[in-house]
Write an enzyme that holds these catalytic residues in place. Structure first.
Site, PDB file in Angstrom:
ATOM      1  N   THR A  97       0.866  -1.179   0.000  1.00  9.87           N
ATOM      2  CA  THR A  97       0.000   0.000   0.000  1.00  9.87           C
ATOM      3  C   THR A  97       0.904   1.231   0.000  1.00  9.87           C
ATOM      4  O   THR A  97       1.569   1.518   0.998  1.00  9.87           O
ATOM      5  CB  THR A  97      -0.892   0.025   1.260  1.00  9.87           C
ATOM      6  OG1 THR A  97      -1.567  -1.225   1.359  1.00  9.87           O
ATOM      7  CG2 THR A  97      -1.890   1.170   1.194  1.00  9.87           C
ATOM      8  N   LYS A 173      -6.980   1.559  -3.195  1.00 10.45           N
ATOM      9  CA  LYS A 173      -6.533   0.913  -1.946  1.00 10.45           C
ATOM     10  C   LYS A 173      -6.551   1.914  -0.783  1.00 10.45           C
ATOM     11  O   LYS A 173      -7.008   1.604   0.322  1.00 10.45           O
ATOM     12  CB  LYS A 173      -5.127   0.331  -2.157  1.00 10.45           C
ATOM     13  CG  LYS A 173      -4.471  -0.239  -0.920  1.00 10.45           C
ATOM     14  CD  LYS A 173      -5.234  -1.394  -0.293  1.00 10.45           C
ATOM     15  CE  LYS A 173      -4.717  -1.693   1.106  1.00 10.45           C
ATOM     16  NZ  LYS A 173      -5.580  -2.577   1.872  1.00 10.45           N
TER      17      LYS A 173
HETATM   18  P1  NAD Z   1       5.244  -6.150   7.873  1.00 14.30           P
HETATM   19  O1  NAD Z   1       5.745  -5.037   8.722  1.00 14.30           O
HETATM   20  O2  NAD Z   1       4.817  -7.409   8.513  1.00 14.30           O
HETATM   21  O3  NAD Z   1       6.375  -6.519   6.778  1.00 14.30           O
HETATM   22  C1  NAD Z   1       7.063  -5.493   6.111  1.00 14.30           C
HETATM   23  C2  NAD Z   1       8.107  -6.045   5.152  1.00 14.30           C
HETATM   24  O4  NAD Z   1       8.961  -4.936   4.780  1.00 14.30           O
HETATM   25  C3  NAD Z   1       9.022  -7.116   5.741  1.00 14.30           C
HETATM   26  O5  NAD Z   1       9.404  -7.989   4.716  1.00 14.30           O
HETATM   27  C4  NAD Z   1      10.241  -6.315   6.224  1.00 14.30           C
HETATM   28  O6  NAD Z   1      11.415  -7.096   6.243  1.00 14.30           O
HETATM   29  C5  NAD Z   1      10.314  -5.254   5.137  1.00 14.30           C
HETATM   30  N1  NAD Z   1      10.986  -4.050   5.642  1.00 14.30           N
HETATM   31  C6  NAD Z   1      10.513  -3.186   6.577  1.00 14.30           C
HETATM   32  N2  NAD Z   1      11.404  -2.209   6.781  1.00 14.30           N
HETATM   33  C7  NAD Z   1      12.469  -2.474   5.965  1.00 14.30           C
HETATM   34  C8  NAD Z   1      13.699  -1.826   5.719  1.00 14.30           C
HETATM   35  N3  NAD Z   1      14.029  -0.705   6.362  1.00 14.30           N
HETATM   36  N4  NAD Z   1      14.528  -2.379   4.800  1.00 14.30           N
HETATM   37  C9  NAD Z   1      14.201  -3.519   4.149  1.00 14.30           C
HETATM   38  N5  NAD Z   1      13.039  -4.170   4.325  1.00 14.30           N
HETATM   39  C10 NAD Z   1      12.201  -3.659   5.229  1.00 14.30           C
HETATM   40  O7  NAD Z   1       4.092  -5.513   6.960  1.00 14.30           O
HETATM   41  P2  NAD Z   1       2.847  -6.260   6.294  1.00 14.30           P
HETATM   42  O8  NAD Z   1       1.716  -6.232   7.252  1.00 14.30           O
HETATM   43  O9  NAD Z   1       3.291  -7.530   5.675  1.00 14.30           O
HETATM   44  O10 NAD Z   1       2.493  -5.200   5.129  1.00 14.30           O
HETATM   45  C11 NAD Z   1       3.190  -5.151   3.901  1.00 14.30           C
HETATM   46  C12 NAD Z   1       2.452  -4.176   2.982  1.00 14.30           C
HETATM   47  O11 NAD Z   1       1.129  -4.681   2.741  1.00 14.30           O
HETATM   48  C13 NAD Z   1       2.270  -2.776   3.556  1.00 14.30           C
HETATM   49  O12 NAD Z   1       2.361  -1.831   2.535  1.00 14.30           O
HETATM   50  C14 NAD Z   1       0.863  -2.833   4.135  1.00 14.30           C
HETATM   51  O13 NAD Z   1       0.298  -1.553   4.233  1.00 14.30           O
HETATM   52  C15 NAD Z   1       0.161  -3.724   3.132  1.00 14.30           C
HETATM   53  N6  NAD Z   1      -1.021  -4.468   3.628  1.00 14.30           N
HETATM   54  C16 NAD Z   1      -0.999  -5.077   4.852  1.00 14.30           C
HETATM   55  C17 NAD Z   1      -2.127  -5.785   5.281  1.00 14.30           C
HETATM   56  C18 NAD Z   1      -2.166  -6.469   6.643  1.00 14.30           C
HETATM   57  O14 NAD Z   1      -3.281  -6.774   7.125  1.00 14.30           O
HETATM   58  N7  NAD Z   1      -1.065  -6.740   7.296  1.00 14.30           N
HETATM   59  C19 NAD Z   1      -3.239  -5.901   4.451  1.00 14.30           C
HETATM   60  C20 NAD Z   1      -3.221  -5.304   3.191  1.00 14.30           C
HETATM   61  C21 NAD Z   1      -2.097  -4.594   2.787  1.00 14.30           C
END
Ligand code: NAD
Length: 295
Positions: A97, A173
């Protein structure tokens, strides 16, 4: 066995999505900041890489599911970014997102590189991702979208298209998450009103979720809010705040008054200010409202 795909970002969402791609028969070249996350994947189907550049080597498709705009940009055009290795004609499926501006920018970088950018953000929490129940919104070049469909369908229950402009699916989104957040604020306020006046909030959630508000968001989030069930953390409040910020910024840029955006923005900013950014966003709304009400 299907083709090999690059996959970058094994967080709460990326991990179950990667598992479903493997289940569908793809093999993966994965990169995650914390490499040990890949231990949870079927090892015979996975090659663990040391950088986005390595994960995008010799593949036709690379999927990214990273947390936010700046981190995605670094993974694309940074020193060890995927553009360093992605071949001509290959496709980057961008599922985080993020703002529409970032998609426009990354799309232009891919054009210069001779590769393609496909915007494909998702709706659904990690449980939905695990059950292959995500709703996926797309925008970008039509033939690229068509070719990538089997990959997207391996991760979701439906793919809905919003045109050729790269930022379009991001706008949808952001608007959708705004609606979810406004619904959580509204339910937390209504259930707290009930609780303070002697009504069981769980009974209210059951009643509304099965009658007047008979829809997944009210049913699923309604239950979590009414039960004050904030664990396991499926979506961090700090990422929810990122989405509130994206909505607020887009509203300002497009001169769209959205008074509710200010409310949800403040609600999650408060959660972060209190050190609760890594807790679930449901707690940010649910606990935020009950706390204000002295419960
Ligand atoms: P999360 O925090 O669990 O995972 C984030 C990912 O980004 C991980 O792979 C982490 O290693 C990586 N990351 C974070 N900071 C980093 C950095 N400084 N350098 C390198 N890698 C880095 O997040 P998530 O919940 O999996 O969400 C991922 C995306 O999906 C986001 O954009 C979120 O808004 C979107 N999203 C999440 C959900 C949900 O319910 N969790 C639902 C729909 C969309």
């Amino acid at each position: 066995m299907k083709e090999k795909i690059g996959f970058i970002g094994l967080g709460n969402m990326g991990l179950p999505m990667a598992k479903n791609l493997i289940k569908a028969g793809y093999t993966l070249q994965v990169y995650n900041r914390t490499a040990s996350k890949a231990d949870e994947l079927e090892q015979t189907a996975v090659t663990v890489c040391n950088s986005p550049e390595e994960a995008a080597t010799d593949v036709q498709y690379v999927v990214t599911m990273l947390s936010e705009d700046g981190i995605l940009e670094e993974a694309v055009s940074g020193e060890k970014g995927l553009l360093k290795s992605l071949k001509q004609g290959a496709v980057h499926i961008s599922m985080s997102t993020i703002s529409p501006e970032t998609s426009v920018k990354l799309n232009a970088l891919h054009q210069q590189n001779g590769s393609h950018y496909l915007t494909a953000p998702v709706f659904g929490r990690p449980e939905a991702a695990a059950a292959q129940k995500l709703w996926i919104c797309t925008s970008g070049n039509s033939s690229i979208k068509e070719a990538a469909k089997p990959i997207l369908e391996s991760m979701g229950q439906g793919v809905v298209d919003f045109g050729e402009e790269p930022g379009n699916a991001n706008v949808v989104k952001i608007a959708g998450n705004f609606m979810i957040m406004a619904s959580m604020e509204m339910m937390a306020e209504a259930f707290t009103l009930g609780e303070k006046n002697g009504i069981d909030p769980k009974k209210m959630a059951d009643f509304f979720g099965s009658t007047l508000f008979n829809a997944p968001i009210y049913q699923n989030y309604g239950k979590l809010i009414a039960n004050k069930q904030y664990e396991p953390v499926g979506f961090k409040a700090k990422l929810g705040f990122k989405d509130a910020r994206l909505a607020f910024t887009l509203a300002q840029k497009s001169e769209t008054p959205m008074p509710m955006a200010a409310i949800i923005h403040n609600r999650l900013l408060t959660a972060i200010a209190k050190g609760q950014g890594d807790k679930d966003w449901v707690e940010g709304f649910g606990h935020g409202v009950t706390d204000d009400a002295g419960l």
